[in-house]
Design a protein around this motif. Structure first.
Motif: not given
Length: 167
Positions: A121-129
């Motif tokens: 698994f590889e994913q870009q995260l955003q700072p939204r919970y």
């Protein structure tokens, strides 16, 4: 073993050799047990049942670790949510999950989940919970499915059968 007593001290002052006074072996063992020190033969006998229980080196390993290699708060939140939601599949052993984070431009981060050193698994995260929580749940599902498929594949290999092809 010799006992030093006042009578031995009197012999020593007069220049005489003190008589040898010995303690029976059972008394020494009782004294050692009562004093908190165990007899060496008892310690050896106590270890034998434990050694018999451990048959393979795989039983000695720590199993099912989830390793945190995150850097930012976003990555740490992902790890904590993943860890709280994680429930390993039944009968799955000998695996390690690594959650790794790579910083990106801005407030985001790139998160990887590796199972036994294979990226699943590889994913870009955003700072939204809410987005982090959704992606962590998705990562848990992927990791559990991967481990279950890997266990089934190992069973098929052990039985000498071919794996089921999936489309």
């Amino acid at each position: 073993m010799y006992i030093w007593s006042p009578s031995v001290q009197v012999y020593a002052q007069k220049g005489k050799i003190p008589p040898k006074t010995t303690i029976p072996k059972t008394a020494v063992q009782d004294t050692l047990r009562n004093g908190g020190i165990e007899n060496k033969s008892e310690r050896i006998e106590e270890k034998k049942p434990i050694e018999q229980k451990i048959r393979h080196s795989s039983q000695l390993e720590v199993d099912g670790l989830i390793v945190d290699e995150t850097i930012t708060k976003v990555g740490r939140d992902f790890y904590e949510i993943f860890h709280n939601k994680w429930e390993p599949p039944m009968f799955v052993k000998n695996f390690t999950i690594l959650i790794k984070e790579f910083p990106t431009r801005g407030n985001g981060a790139l998160v990887q989940i590796q199972v036994n050193e294979e990226i699943i698994f590889e994913q870009q995260l955003q700072p939204r919970y809410d987005i982090i929580e959704e992606l962590a749940g998705y990562g848990v599902a992927i990791a559990a499915e991967y481990l279950e498929n890997n266990r089934l594949q190992q069973q098929l290999d052990a039985d000498g059968k071919r794996s089921i092809e999936r489309f």
